[in-house]
Write a protein that holds these residues in place. Sequence first.
Motif, PDB file in Angstrom:
ATOM      1  N   GLU A  39       0.853  -1.257  -0.261  1.00 22.32           N
ATOM      2  CA  GLU A  39       0.085   0.215  -0.236  1.00 22.32           C
ATOM      3  C   GLU A  39       0.976   1.379  -0.375  1.00 22.32           C
ATOM      4  OE1 GLU A  39      -4.228   0.671   2.427  1.00 22.32           O
ATOM      5  OE2 GLU A  39      -3.105   2.153   3.565  1.00 22.32           O
ATOM      6  N   LEU A  40       1.103   2.174  -0.833  1.00 21.48           N
ATOM      7  CA  LEU A  40       1.294   3.524  -0.882  1.00 21.48           C
ATOM      8  C   LEU A  40       0.442   4.205  -0.684  1.00 21.48           C
ATOM      9  CD1 LEU A  40       3.722   4.775  -1.665  1.00 21.48           C
ATOM     10  CD2 LEU A  40       3.209   5.359  -4.181  1.00 21.48           C
ATOM     11  N   HIS A  41       0.412   5.176   0.400  1.00 25.75           N
ATOM     12  CA  HIS A  41      -0.297   6.226   1.139  1.00 25.75           C
ATOM     13  C   HIS A  41       0.687   7.395   1.272  1.00 25.75           C
ATOM     14  CE1 HIS A  41      -3.795   4.995   4.116  1.00 25.75           C
ATOM     15  NE2 HIS A  41      -2.971   6.668   4.263  1.00 25.75           N
ATOM     16  N   LEU A  42      -0.314   7.756   1.238  1.00 26.90           N
ATOM     17  CA  LEU A  42      -0.176   9.832   1.132  1.00 26.90           C
ATOM     18  C   LEU A  42      -1.089  10.189   2.495  1.00 26.90           C
ATOM     19  CD1 LEU A  42       1.503  12.301  -0.172  1.00 26.90           C
ATOM     20  CD2 LEU A  42      -0.216  12.661  -1.384  1.00 26.90           C
ATOM     21  N   LEU A  66       4.987   3.961   2.124  1.00 22.33           N
ATOM     22  CA  LEU A  66       4.722   2.551   1.015  1.00 22.33           C
ATOM     23  C   LEU A  66       4.780   0.799   3.230  1.00 22.33           C
ATOM     24  CD1 LEU A  66       4.551   0.987  -1.940  1.00 22.33           C
ATOM     25  CD2 LEU A  66       7.025   0.642  -1.298  1.00 22.33           C
ATOM     26  N   THR A  67       3.364   0.744   2.545  1.00 24.70           N
ATOM     27  CA  THR A  67       3.886  -0.822   3.876  1.00 24.70           C
ATOM     28  C   THR A  67       3.962  -2.097   2.852  1.00 24.70           C
ATOM     29  OG1 THR A  67       1.407  -0.591   3.597  1.00 24.70           O
ATOM     30  CG2 THR A  67       2.755   0.484   5.256  1.00 24.70           C
ATOM     31  N   GLY A  68       4.271  -3.177   3.658  1.00 30.99           N
ATOM     32  CA  GLY A  68       4.669  -4.357   3.085  1.00 30.99           C
ATOM     33  C   GLY A  68       3.005  -5.393   3.093  1.00 30.99           C
ATOM     34  N   PRO A  69       3.362  -6.723   2.287  1.00 35.82           N
ATOM     35  CA  PRO A  69       2.729  -7.299   2.645  1.00 35.82           C
ATOM     36  C   PRO A  69       2.273  -7.717   4.029  1.00 35.82           C
ATOM     37  CG  PRO A  69       3.730  -8.190   0.651  1.00 35.82           C
ATOM     38  CD  PRO A  69       4.038  -6.944   1.508  1.00 35.82           C
ATOM     39  N   ASN A  70       1.052  -8.198   4.483  1.00 35.03           N
ATOM     40  CA  ASN A  70       0.145  -8.830   6.290  1.00 35.03           C
ATOM     41  C   ASN A  70       0.635  -7.489   7.413  1.00 35.03           C
ATOM     42  OD1 ASN A  70      -1.125 -10.866   4.555  1.00 35.03           O
ATOM     43  ND2 ASN A  70       0.535 -11.552   3.913  1.00 35.03           N
ATOM     44  N   LEU A  71       1.745  -5.958   6.599  1.00 37.75           N
ATOM     45  CA  LEU A  71       2.419  -5.498   7.841  1.00 37.75           C
ATOM     46  C   LEU A  71       0.893  -3.982   8.341  1.00 37.75           C
ATOM     47  CD1 LEU A  71       5.085  -4.409   9.110  1.00 37.75           C
ATOM     48  CD2 LEU A  71       4.906  -2.787   7.537  1.00 37.75           C
ATOM     49  N   PRO A  72       0.810  -4.519  10.001  1.00 40.73           N
ATOM     50  CA  PRO A  72      -0.945  -4.114  10.029  1.00 40.73           C
ATOM     51  C   PRO A  72      -0.107  -2.515   9.979  1.00 40.73           C
ATOM     52  CG  PRO A  72      -0.426  -5.892  11.778  1.00 40.73           C
ATOM     53  CD  PRO A  72       1.075  -5.372  10.330  1.00 40.73           C
ATOM     54  N   HIS A  73      -1.098  -1.700   9.717  1.00 39.26           N
ATOM     55  CA  HIS A  73      -1.018  -0.514   9.667  1.00 39.26           C
ATOM     56  C   HIS A  73      -2.182   0.147  10.046  1.00 39.26           C
ATOM     57  CE1 HIS A  73      -1.932  -1.713   5.744  1.00 39.26           C
ATOM     58  NE2 HIS A  73      -2.532  -0.380   5.121  1.00 39.26           N
ATOM     59  N   ASN A  74      -1.688   1.701  10.774  1.00 39.35           N
ATOM     60  CA  ASN A  74      -3.177   2.083  10.963  1.00 39.35           C
ATOM     61  C   ASN A  74      -2.596   3.903  11.073  1.00 39.35           C
ATOM     62  OD1 ASN A  74      -5.598   4.131  10.997  1.00 39.35           O
ATOM     63  ND2 ASN A  74      -6.024   2.861  13.176  1.00 39.35           N
ATOM     64  N   TRP A  75      -3.316   4.702  10.627  1.00 44.35           N
ATOM     65  CA  TRP A  75      -3.303   6.035  11.140  1.00 44.35           C
ATOM     66  C   TRP A  75      -3.903   7.069  11.526  1.00 44.35           C
ATOM     67  CZ3 TRP A  75      -1.509   3.519   6.777  1.00 44.35           C
ATOM     68  CH2 TRP A  75      -0.633   3.922   6.135  1.00 44.35           C
ATOM     69  N   ILE A  76      -3.819   8.015  13.003  1.00 44.47           N
ATOM     70  CA  ILE A  76      -4.826   8.582  14.067  1.00 44.47           C
ATOM     71  C   ILE A  76      -4.547  10.004  14.098  1.00 44.47           C
ATOM     72  CG2 ILE A  76      -6.056   7.869  15.887  1.00 44.47           C
ATOM     73  CD1 ILE A  76      -5.208   5.195  15.614  1.00 44.47           C
ATOM     74  N   THR A  77      -5.566  10.091  13.598  1.00 43.18           N
ATOM     75  CA  THR A  77      -5.160  11.681  13.378  1.00 43.18           C
ATOM     76  C   THR A  77      -6.120  12.423  14.947  1.00 43.18           C
ATOM     77  OG1 THR A  77      -6.490  11.974  11.557  1.00 43.18           O
ATOM     78  CG2 THR A  77      -6.848  13.856  12.872  1.00 43.18           C
TER      79      THR A  77
END
Length: 297
Positions: A39-42, A66-77
């Motif tokens: 996931e490419l995330h801007l 840029l996150t890879g396969p099965n790498l958990p992620h989240n962005w919290i404002t």
Amino acid sequence: MSIITPEIEKVDRSTRSIRYLEHGWPSDLCRWHAHEEYELHLITATRGKAFVGDYIGDFKAGDLFLTGPNLPHNWITDKVWSEPAPVRDMLVQFSHESVEKLAEGFPEFSQVLQLLQLAQSGIVFEGFNPTFARGHMEAIRDNKGAERILAFIRCLVRLNEHAEKKTLSASKLIQPEGGSKQARIAEVVDYIVKNFSEGLSVGQAAERAGMTEVTFSRNFQTVTGHSFVDFLNRIRIGEACGMLYASDEQITMISQEAGFKNLANFNRHFLKVKGMTPSQYRDTARKDLAPNMEQTS
């Protein structure tokens, strides 16, 4: 939701090789999750806390990940944003297989596979021009068919050429299953995240996990990539950062609310994690805050 156990997202790529998405804040799409795709995330608006694998850090408008396969992620404002942001995130999801096959057909493209290798731990592209990043995302969004693929490839090539790539997660998190040791560590992590301001020793945490202190410490390091004390302090410092620029509360009070017993201890750990004092962080964050708030209005 557990910081260890992400929601698994299934991405339908039966009719297209890449998927473009954008959403505002708040949104149901903003959650701790993982998927097989890169996931490419801007980030286009607001600022807050980035969670990528075992990494916890700050994000602001213009940051590109840029996150890879099965790498958990989240962005919290952070809570300082009381008004919704119409568009906070622009992102592209794609599979390793697609890029790998492209590299097989065109050897000149094989260097991009090195970029994807780094992405296994998550990458932030430091200093990447946010206007260019948004332009690449809009080109992918606005084109169809083969033209969309060309826009995507052009973006990957530019990212691969960018010198300042910072990897984020020290280790890929182990997915807990059943009553495994990983599952018991995950329960402790959940408790820390929800009760970070309370006093919790390694012994108490080990007891909660049903392990000896030595076994618990070893397994906690393996699952999270951090020692128990380091992880707890990072969670507390992260919470303190949000309070520092979201309120005018005294730093002494913020340190106590974040779970530190005294100001000196708080200052020492804050300097270690952030490379600056809490007051310096507040001043720096607020200087950055004003233009970002104008951008979202």
